[in-house]
Motif scaffolding. Structure first.
Motif, PDB file in Angstrom:
ATOM      1  N   CYS A  14       0.843  -1.187   0.000  1.00 23.95           N
ATOM      2  CA  CYS A  14       0.000   0.000   0.000  1.00 23.95           C
ATOM      3  C   CYS A  14       0.882   1.242   0.000  1.00 23.95           C
ATOM      4  CB  CYS A  14      -0.880  -0.028   1.244  1.00 23.95           C
ATOM      5  SG  CYS A  14      -1.825   1.468   1.474  1.00 23.95           S
ATOM      6  N   CYS A  17       0.156   3.633   3.517  1.00 22.95           N
ATOM      7  CA  CYS A  17       0.742   3.310   4.824  1.00 22.95           C
ATOM      8  C   CYS A  17       2.030   2.502   4.702  1.00 22.95           C
ATOM      9  CB  CYS A  17      -0.285   2.582   5.690  1.00 22.95           C
ATOM     10  SG  CYS A  17      -0.713   0.957   5.070  1.00 22.95           S
ATOM     11  N   HIS A  21      -1.089  -5.109   2.408  1.00 21.42           N
ATOM     12  CA  HIS A  21      -2.437  -5.520   2.837  1.00 21.42           C
ATOM     13  C   HIS A  21      -3.390  -5.403   1.655  1.00 21.42           C
ATOM     14  CE1 HIS A  21      -4.250  -1.452   3.043  1.00 21.42           C
ATOM     15  NE2 HIS A  21      -3.061  -1.041   3.455  1.00 21.42           N
ATOM     16  N   CYS A  48      -6.974   2.919   1.337  1.00 26.08           N
ATOM     17  CA  CYS A  48      -6.313   2.203   2.422  1.00 26.08           C
ATOM     18  C   CYS A  48      -7.248   2.197   3.619  1.00 26.08           C
ATOM     19  CB  CYS A  48      -5.003   2.911   2.787  1.00 26.08           C
ATOM     20  SG  CYS A  48      -4.267   2.281   4.303  1.00 26.08           S
TER      21      CYS A  48
HETATM   22 ZN   LIG Z   1      -2.505   0.962   3.604  1.00 24.89          ZN
END
Ligand SMILES: [Zn+2]
Length: 76
Positions: A14, A17, A21, A48
């Motif tokens: 991602c 962040c 995930h 996210c």
């Molecule tokens: Zn993220």
């Protein structure tokens, strides 16, 4: 409330962040000011769920900007 349509969900790094995930690709109706007026158009973002933030990749920035201009042309 904004209507958000899920396009896909994919496990990857991602960019918001910086964790790996499930990152969702979503389409939502965006409203932006353009040439002195308001334009509503369908924009694509990555979402996210950990940070609860949206991000546009470079491709999305290009596509979303094109979608905005198309919507502007249609409305005027
Ligand atoms: Zn993220």
């Amino acid at each position: 409330m904004r209507k958000i349509k899920l396009i896909k969900s994919e496990k990857k790094l991602c960019l918001i962040c910086l964790e790996e995930h499930e990152v969702q690709t979503v389409m939502l109706t965006d409203t932006e000011e353009y040439k002195g007026g308001e334009v509503s158009f369908k924009a694509i973002y990555e979402y996210c769920s950990l940070a609860d933030e949206y991000l546009e990749t470079e491709d999305m920035i290009r596509e979303n900007s094109q979608a905005m201009k198309d919507a502007y042309r249609k409305a005027n």
